[in-house]
Design an enzyme around this catalytic site. Structure first.
Site, PDB file in Angstrom:
ATOM      1  N   ASP A 118      77.174  75.701  39.837  1.00 28.86           N
ATOM      2  CA  ASP A 118      76.772  75.747  41.241  1.00 28.86           C
ATOM      3  C   ASP A 118      77.962  75.356  42.092  1.00 28.86           C
ATOM      4  O   ASP A 118      78.797  74.541  41.668  1.00 28.86           O
ATOM      5  CB  ASP A 118      75.606  74.792  41.496  1.00 28.86           C
ATOM      6  N   ASP A 132      71.551  82.300  42.765  1.00 26.41           N
ATOM      7  CA  ASP A 132      70.362  81.687  43.355  1.00 26.41           C
ATOM      8  C   ASP A 132      70.008  82.343  44.683  1.00 26.41           C
ATOM      9  O   ASP A 132      68.835  82.583  44.982  1.00 26.41           O
ATOM     10  CB  ASP A 132      70.581  80.189  43.584  1.00 26.41           C
TER      11      ASP A 132
END
Length: 153
Positions: A118, A132
């Site tokens: 991330d 995402d």
């Protein structure tokens, strides 16, 4: 398969591939240029950071391991089934391309290194990535596609 359906499958596949390539390229760039936990301000509340997540989108259900790989495979199967039954519906190819691309982008990380990279940071929200964003946008577009039907398209 009709010409419109075949076109929808090609478009969804191309978008899926593009999302996976962009997601994996962005993750590789972040991994190459940031140290874990390092934060870089971009603009206002938007920043970059390097973190790793063993859960699903936005850090939910961390530690899922093999169960998340199986859940992702199941979700991809359901997405494919829904698309096969209604591939020419308004917005469907784009929703499916985004959903599948995002799911595959994070699945690639999970299989390769056991966790997802991330890097996007927005305020107090948990760090997330392009995959995402694609999954979230795909879900919204899928919902809009079905809501639009109720309004007579």
């Amino acid at each position: 398969m009709s010409g419109d359906a075949a076109r929808a499958w090609r478009l969804a596949g191309a978008l899926c591939g593009l999302v996976v390539v962009l997601d994996q390229a962005a993750k590789a760039l972040v991994e190459a240029h940031l140290l874990p936990g390092e934060e870089v301000e971009v603009l206002g509340p938007l920043g970059l950071t390097l973190s790793h997540n063993s859960g699903i989108a936005f850090g939910l259900a961390s530690g899922g391991g093999a169960r998340l790989v199986l859940l992702t495979a199941l979700a991809l199967g359901v997405i494919g089934f829904v698309f096969s039954r209604d591939s020419t519906r308004w917005g469907m190819w784009m929703a499916v391309g985004l959903l599948a691309g995002g799911a595959l982008g994070n699945l690639a990380d999970r299989i390769r290194v056991g966790e997802v990279t991330d890097y996007i940071e927005v305020g107090a929200w948990p760090a997330f990535n392009l995959a995402d964003v694609a999954v979230t946008a795909g879900v919204v577009l899928l919902a809009l596609s079905y809501l639009r039907e109720g309004k007579g398209q």
